[in-house]
Write a protein that holds these residues in place. Sequence first.
Motif, short mmCIF file in Angstrom:
data_model
loop_
_atom_site.label_atom_id
_atom_site.label_comp_id
_atom_site.label_asym_id
_atom_site.label_seq_id
_atom_site.Cartn_x
_atom_site.Cartn_y
_atom_site.Cartn_z
N LEU A 168 0.20 4.09 0.67
CA LEU A 168 -0.10 5.00 1.77
C LEU A 168 1.06 5.11 2.77
O LEU A 168 1.25 6.15 3.39
CB LEU A 168 -1.36 4.49 2.50
CG LEU A 168 -2.01 5.39 3.52
CD1 LEU A 168 -2.56 6.64 2.86
CD2 LEU A 168 -3.14 4.66 4.25
N MET B 246 -12.04 4.76 -0.76
CA MET B 246 -12.74 4.97 0.51
C MET B 246 -13.39 6.35 0.42
O MET B 246 -12.99 7.31 1.08
CB MET B 246 -11.73 4.89 1.68
CG MET B 246 -11.34 3.45 1.98
SD MET B 246 -9.83 3.33 2.95
CE MET B 246 -8.62 3.35 1.62
N HIS C 52 -8.24 1.34 -4.16
CA HIS C 52 -9.20 1.11 -3.06
C HIS C 52 -9.86 2.45 -2.73
O HIS C 52 -9.25 3.30 -2.09
CB HIS C 52 -8.42 0.55 -1.86
CG HIS C 52 -9.26 0.32 -0.65
ND1 HIS C 52 -8.71 0.04 0.59
CD2 HIS C 52 -10.61 0.31 -0.46
CE1 HIS C 52 -9.68 -0.11 1.48
NE2 HIS C 52 -10.83 0.05 0.88
N GLY D 118 -9.18 3.95 6.92
CA GLY D 118 -8.84 5.35 7.21
C GLY D 118 -7.37 5.58 7.52
O GLY D 118 -6.83 6.62 7.17
N SER E 228 0.84 -1.20 0.00
CA SER E 228 0.00 0.00 0.00
C SER E 228 0.87 1.25 0.00
O SER E 228 1.64 1.49 0.93
CB SER E 228 -0.92 0.01 1.22
OG SER E 228 -1.47 1.31 1.35
N VAL F 192 -8.98 -3.86 9.27
CA VAL F 192 -8.90 -2.74 10.22
C VAL F 192 -10.02 -1.78 9.80
O VAL F 192 -10.56 -1.91 8.71
CB VAL F 192 -7.53 -1.98 10.15
CG1 VAL F 192 -6.38 -2.89 10.56
CG2 VAL F 192 -7.29 -1.37 8.78
N VAL G 268 -0.16 -4.91 2.28
CA VAL G 268 0.70 -4.54 3.41
C VAL G 268 1.29 -3.16 3.13
O VAL G 268 1.91 -2.96 2.08
CB VAL G 268 1.84 -5.57 3.64
CG1 VAL G 268 2.64 -5.21 4.90
CG2 VAL G 268 1.29 -6.99 3.76
N GLY G 269 1.06 -2.23 4.04
CA GLY G 269 1.60 -0.88 3.88
C GLY G 269 2.84 -0.70 4.72
O GLY G 269 3.98 -0.80 4.24
N MET H 158 -8.79 8.32 -0.03
CA MET H 158 -9.66 8.66 1.11
C MET H 158 -10.17 10.10 0.97
O MET H 158 -9.38 10.99 0.66
CB MET H 158 -8.86 8.56 2.42
CG MET H 158 -8.23 7.20 2.63
SD MET H 158 -7.29 7.18 4.15
CE MET H 158 -6.60 5.53 4.08
N ASP I 272 -4.72 3.68 -1.84
CA ASP I 272 -5.80 4.01 -0.89
C ASP I 272 -6.27 5.44 -1.07
O ASP I 272 -5.57 6.39 -0.67
CB ASP I 272 -5.28 3.83 0.54
CG ASP I 272 -5.13 2.37 0.92
OD1 ASP I 272 -6.10 1.61 0.74
OD2 ASP I 272 -4.04 1.99 1.39
N ASP J 208 -6.97 -6.60 3.76
CA ASP J 208 -6.28 -5.31 3.84
C ASP J 208 -6.30 -4.76 5.27
O ASP J 208 -7.37 -4.50 5.82
CB ASP J 208 -7.00 -4.34 2.89
CG ASP J 208 -6.37 -2.95 2.85
OD1 ASP J 208 -5.28 -2.77 3.42
OD2 ASP J 208 -6.99 -2.06 2.25
N MET K 71 -11.78 -5.84 4.67
CA MET K 71 -10.98 -4.93 5.51
C MET K 71 -10.77 -5.56 6.88
O MET K 71 -11.73 -5.98 7.53
CB MET K 71 -11.71 -3.60 5.71
CG MET K 71 -11.72 -2.64 4.53
SD MET K 71 -10.10 -2.16 3.97
CE MET K 71 -9.40 -1.36 5.41
C1 DX5 Z 1 -6.47 1.47 5.49
C2 DX5 Z 1 -5.95 1.08 4.14
C3 DX5 Z 1 -4.89 0.05 4.12
C4 DX5 Z 1 -3.63 0.42 4.83
C5 DX5 Z 1 -2.82 -0.83 5.14
O1 DX5 Z 1 -7.59 2.28 5.36
O2 DX5 Z 1 -7.00 0.62 3.33
O3 DX5 Z 1 -4.60 -0.32 2.78
O4 DX5 Z 1 -2.86 1.30 4.09
O5 DX5 Z 1 -1.72 -0.44 5.86
P1 DX5 Z 1 -1.07 -1.28 7.04
O6 DX5 Z 1 -0.40 -2.46 6.38
O7 DX5 Z 1 -0.12 -0.31 7.62
O8 DX5 Z 1 -2.16 -1.71 7.96
#
Ligand code: DX5
Length: 220
Positions: free
Chosen positions: A9, A69, A67, A146, A7, A143, A200-201, A38, A36, A179, A141
Amino acid sequence: MFTLAPSLLASDFSNLENEIKRVYMDGKGCNYLHLDVMDGVFVKNISFGLPVISSIRKVCDIIFDVHLMITKPIRYIHDFIEAGADMISFHYEACDNIEEVLKTIDLIKNNNIKCSVAIKPDTPVDVLLPFIDKLDMVLIMSVEPGFGGQKFIDKCMNKIKELNKIKSENNYDFIIEVDGGINFDNAKEIKDSGADIIVVGTGVFKSENVKETIERYMNV
Ligand code: DX5
Ligand code: ZN
């Protein structure tokens, strides 16, 4: 197939071309780049959008796994395709109703790019059933969307298994992307639960040795 999509991000935004080269490695590294987007409304954070994607499109051939959001993603599908998306995940929760979900799917597919629906950790897999046969990918998702760098939410492991079961029982051919919060402690279990692609970011871009890290994830 098991694929790692880093990612962007978590990368150094002051040098995106170089950051992409670090993971693409002239075709020897990752084939996918997770982008990502947002909007500060669907999620709290604001990341990057169309001009950044079209700029980096000019400097690399890596598959752009976008992706979204953003609220009411249907409004921007054309623009993201024009900017260079190869596949688009949009959020089920970001649409007003199921008709809008279906219209968004059709719009993406009519443009001959891969179509995926993303669901947040609290959204059950069942909501996907009315249109799951149309999808190229489902994004689970793990997590709350965001922010990068969060902890994997454990209950999401069961959602991957549940989705994989639906897939095999019905012979569907969509792939499963997971993700958020993925690291070397949980990547193997995520893969064994049915993930085809992990995003993986932090774990990639902030690692000491990106090349070694990528190889290790690809071979978990
Ligand atoms: C969160 C993003 C993820 C994030 C993953 O909103 O969609 O793609 O960047 O990053 P890590 O691996 O740091 O959880
Ligand atoms: Zn993402």
